[in-house]
Design an enzyme around this catalytic site. Structure first.
Site, PDB file in Angstrom:
ATOM      1  CG  LEU A  70       2.109  14.656   4.148  1.00  0.00           C
ATOM      2  CD1 LEU A  70       2.328  16.155   3.891  1.00  0.00           C
ATOM      3  CD2 LEU A  70       3.112  14.147   5.167  1.00  0.00           C
TER       4      LEU A  70
ATOM      5  CG  HIS B  99       2.385  13.262   8.552  1.00  0.00           C
ATOM      6  ND1 HIS B  99       1.530  12.406   7.896  1.00  0.00           N
ATOM      7  CD2 HIS B  99       3.476  12.509   8.885  1.00  0.00           C
ATOM      8  CE1 HIS B  99       2.080  11.195   7.816  1.00  0.00           C
ATOM      9  NE2 HIS B  99       3.254  11.233   8.426  1.00  0.00           N
TER      10      HIS B  99
ATOM     11  CD  GLN C 281      10.837   7.645  13.872  1.00  0.00           C
ATOM     12  OE1 GLN C 281      10.870   6.808  12.990  1.00  0.00           O
ATOM     13  NE2 GLN C 281      10.060   8.714  13.798  1.00  0.00           N
TER      14      GLN C 281
ATOM     15  CB  SER D 102      -0.908   5.183  10.915  1.00  0.00           C
ATOM     16  OG  SER D 102       0.005   4.463  10.117  1.00  0.00           O
ATOM     17  CB  SER D 103       1.075   6.795   6.021  1.00  0.00           C
ATOM     18  OG  SER D 103       1.541   8.052   6.447  1.00  0.00           O
TER      19      SER D 103
END
Ligand code: AMP
Length: 280
Positions: free
Chosen positions: A33, A37, A153, A185-186
């Site tokens: 996270l 998020h 998405q 972004s992760s």
């Protein structure tokens, strides 16, 4: 925060809460996270009495085994972050729970599936739709929160909800960026220091293209100039840089009242995506 890894205990817990206190907001994630998020969690908290976050690295949406293996997993840190923002419930199931009976169901979203991300990640959106369907059935949320970061998405999930009549309202939350503009972004955690600096090209190139469009330069000229800039950079490989209609993601040749720039590519071995909504 209540943490569940099994379906039935969480269903019982949420069922009671729903009867007693009102709406459930849901934030599905793959963990690792970051503040992006958490902005979804906060959006949910502002509209619901209970917020459920899920963390599950869904194997069926990875078309690349190496990407799945190297996807960052930081569950202890994630739990601490969710506790910090007072998230109510975390669902973190294992593969045995999510794919207990194997799963061969496939989704086909038509052109939405084969363009942009779909072109470079075959089967990806089928896997996303499968896991989101499962999670919606398990959590039964009133509202679900997704990031504009993954705009295609979001469009796929909109279609899923509409076609399968899921009783859930969707929200699309703006992109959280690092101070230099890189979309959080992760996967950014996998970039080396020098790659991390180069990764700003994604956002910079979209801002540049937006300015060129405002200056009346034709899209084909802009697209080839931007592609040439990417090609000139070491360790960067562009997959697509497109101007599209937000309603169906079909390509555009000029800015309409609902236009979006979308970009994807690699920095070293790390694949990144980003987008920018344009004003007419
Ligand atoms: P992921 O864990 O990458 O699957 O992302 C979970 C959700 O967080 C998705 O709906 C993403 O679109 C959203 N998200 C990821 N990065 C960001 C960001 N930088 N800003 C806002 N939302 C994001």
């Amino acid at each position: 925060m209540q943490i569940f890894s099994e379906i039935e205990p969480m269903r019982a817990f949420l069922g009671k809460l729903k009867r007693d206190t009102g709406t459930i907001g849901f934030v599905p994630t793959m963990g690792a996270l970051h503040p992006g998020h958490l902005s979804l969690v906060k959006a949910s908290q502002s509209e619901n009495s209970t917020t459920v976050c899920s963390i599950y690295v869904n194997p069926t949406q990875f078309n690349n085994a190496d990407d799945l293996a190297k996807y960052p997993r930081t569950i202890d840190r994630d739990i601490a972050m969710l506790n910090e923002v007072n998230c109510d419930v975390l669902f973190c199931p294992g593969n045995d729970v999510m794919y207990e009976s194997g799963s061969h169901i496939k989704f086909d979203f038509g052109s939405l599936d084969t363009m942009l991300e779909g072109r470079f990640r075959p089967g990806h959106f089928s896997g996303v739709a499968l896991v989101v369907s499962k999670l919606f059935h398990i959590v039964n949320p009133d509202n679900a929160y997704f990031g504009q970061k993954d705009f295609q998405q979001y469009k796929v999930i909109e279609k899923l909800v509409e076609d399968l009549k899921f009783n859930v309202s969707l929200r699309c939350i703006p992109i959280e960026r690092e101070p230099d503009g890189l979309a959080m972004s992760s996967r950014n955690a996998r970039l080396s220091l020098s790659q991390r600096k180069k990764a700003t090209i994604f956002y910079e190139s979209m801002k540049q293209a937006a300015q060129m469009l405002r200056n009346g330069i034709s899209w084909s000229v802009i697209q080839s100039e931007i592609k040439a800039t990417f090609e000139s950079m070491d360790e960067i490989r562009l997959e697509y840089f497109e101007l599209a209609d937000t309603s169906n993601l079909n390509s555009l040749e000029s800015v309409s009242d609902k236009a979006i720039l979308l970009v994807a590519g690699y920095v070293g071995e790390v694949r990144l995506i980003d987008n920018l909504l344009l004003e007419a």
